[in-house]
Enzyme design. Sequence first.
Site, PDB file in Angstrom:
ATOM      1  N   ASN A  11     -43.626   1.272  -5.089  1.00 44.62           N
ATOM      2  CA  ASN A  11     -43.447   0.908  -6.503  1.00 44.62           C
ATOM      3  C   ASN A  11     -42.053   1.372  -6.916  1.00 44.62           C
ATOM      4  OD1 ASN A  11     -43.501   0.680  -9.288  1.00 44.62           O
ATOM      5  ND2 ASN A  11     -45.023   2.305  -9.593  1.00 44.62           N
ATOM      6  N   LYS A  13     -40.581   0.890  -9.720  1.00 49.08           N
ATOM      7  CA  LYS A  13     -40.453   1.195 -11.152  1.00 49.08           C
ATOM      8  C   LYS A  13     -39.158   0.558 -11.694  1.00 49.08           C
ATOM      9  CE  LYS A  13     -43.237   5.244 -10.329  1.00 49.08           C
ATOM     10  NZ  LYS A  13     -43.612   6.594 -10.708  1.00 49.08           N
ATOM     11  N   HIS A  94     -50.702   1.002 -14.430  1.00 49.47           N
ATOM     12  CA  HIS A  94     -49.993   2.213 -14.012  1.00 49.47           C
ATOM     13  C   HIS A  94     -49.970   3.211 -15.169  1.00 49.47           C
ATOM     14  CE1 HIS A  94     -46.877   4.958 -12.726  1.00 49.47           C
ATOM     15  NE2 HIS A  94     -47.112   4.530 -11.490  1.00 49.47           N
ATOM     16  N   GLU A  96     -47.771   5.078 -16.281  1.00 46.53           N
ATOM     17  CA  GLU A  96     -46.587   5.015 -17.153  1.00 46.53           C
ATOM     18  C   GLU A  96     -46.757   3.924 -18.207  1.00 46.53           C
ATOM     19  OE1 GLU A  96     -43.710   4.832 -13.968  1.00 46.53           O
ATOM     20  OE2 GLU A  96     -44.190   6.921 -13.482  1.00 46.53           O
ATOM     21  N   GLU A 166     -54.084   7.772  -8.958  1.00 49.13           N
ATOM     22  CA  GLU A 166     -52.812   8.475  -9.114  1.00 49.13           C
ATOM     23  C   GLU A 166     -52.947   9.532 -10.212  1.00 49.13           C
ATOM     24  OE1 GLU A 166     -49.272   5.911  -7.678  1.00 49.13           O
ATOM     25  OE2 GLU A 166     -49.693   5.384  -9.741  1.00 49.13           O
ATOM     26  N   SER A 212     -46.344  11.552  -5.597  1.00 43.49           N
ATOM     27  CA  SER A 212     -45.501  12.400  -4.742  1.00 43.49           C
ATOM     28  C   SER A 212     -45.825  12.296  -3.250  1.00 43.49           C
ATOM     29  CB  SER A 212     -45.541  13.858  -5.213  1.00 43.49           C
ATOM     30  OG  SER A 212     -44.989  13.960  -6.523  1.00 43.49           O
TER      31      SER A 212
HETATM   32  P1  PGA Z   1     -44.121   8.961  -6.990  1.00 43.97           P
HETATM   33  O1  PGA Z   1     -44.736   7.771  -7.862  1.00 43.97           O
HETATM   34  O2  PGA Z   1     -44.422   8.644  -5.545  1.00 43.97           O
HETATM   35  O3  PGA Z   1     -42.652   8.924  -7.274  1.00 43.97           O
HETATM   36  O4  PGA Z   1     -44.776  10.223  -7.431  1.00 43.97           O
HETATM   37  C1  PGA Z   1     -45.974   7.201  -7.541  1.00 43.97           C
HETATM   38  C2  PGA Z   1     -46.336   6.117  -8.533  1.00 43.97           C
HETATM   39  O5  PGA Z   1     -46.162   6.328  -9.741  1.00 43.97           O
HETATM   40  O6  PGA Z   1     -46.807   5.032  -8.153  1.00 43.97           O
END
Ligand code: PGA
Length: 249
Positions: A11, A13, A94, A96, A166, A212
């Site tokens: 992803n 983003k 997601h 976010e 997540e 992460s």
């Molecule tokens: P990250 O993001 O691997 O940078 O923690 C994961 C995600 O939000 O899909």
Amino acid sequence: MTQRRKLIAGNWKMNGLKAQLTEVSAIDALAAGRGDVDVALFVPATLIAAAAPLAPHMVIGGQDCHQAESGAYTGNVSAAMLVEAGARGTIVGHSERRAYQHESSADVAAKAAQAHKHGLQVVLCVGETLETREQGDDIAHAFVSDQLVASLPEGADPAWLVIAYEPVWAIGTGKVATPAQVAAMHKALRATLIKMLGEPAGNAMRILYGGSVSGDNAADLLHTDNVDGALVGGASLSAAKFAPIIAAA
Ligand code: PGA
């Protein structure tokens, strides 16, 4: 024991300009080398049309789609637009977007249904905040299970839908959930899926872990019970960092 094919999804983003398309090609080469694992890359909408022809061995997708067919929704992207640009999938729900765009689980279910209507593969995200996790593991399991139930679209089917757990506190923080925490949550989500969809479908639906994930922790996480792949943010931005995660699957 149900065999579920692993999916490693990236992803990007709000990262990536045309200069980063070389990474798409390099990641596609990694996917080509792993015929036994599915790979997907969710790029910014502006890169889909350029990325899709570079990626014959994986799914290129968007990061969200609007639940309406078309209309007065300034700044949004519809499922038909994603498809026309060359996407074969999309993320919905997601954390976010749930946090910053105030998307509810009902919105997420509608987005998933709309994406499926247009033939897209869907990765549907769920996860708890640190505040919820700190109330205890049982509360976190119940919270995320309820969120999953409320976010599942009508007719949810493992042929086109994948769940991604997540934990919000693990996203982009370098603070990864332990394999034991992930195993317990995925077990709870598996039970919820079986309750909602019945045995065969509930067992066949893939549940990814995200938050992460890196080359250092991927092998442990990916060999945890009921972990059917990973949704990777930061470490998917370059083929060099993504390679060990794909290799660990
Ligand atoms: P990250 O993001 O691997 O940078 O923690 C994961 C995600 O939000 O899909």
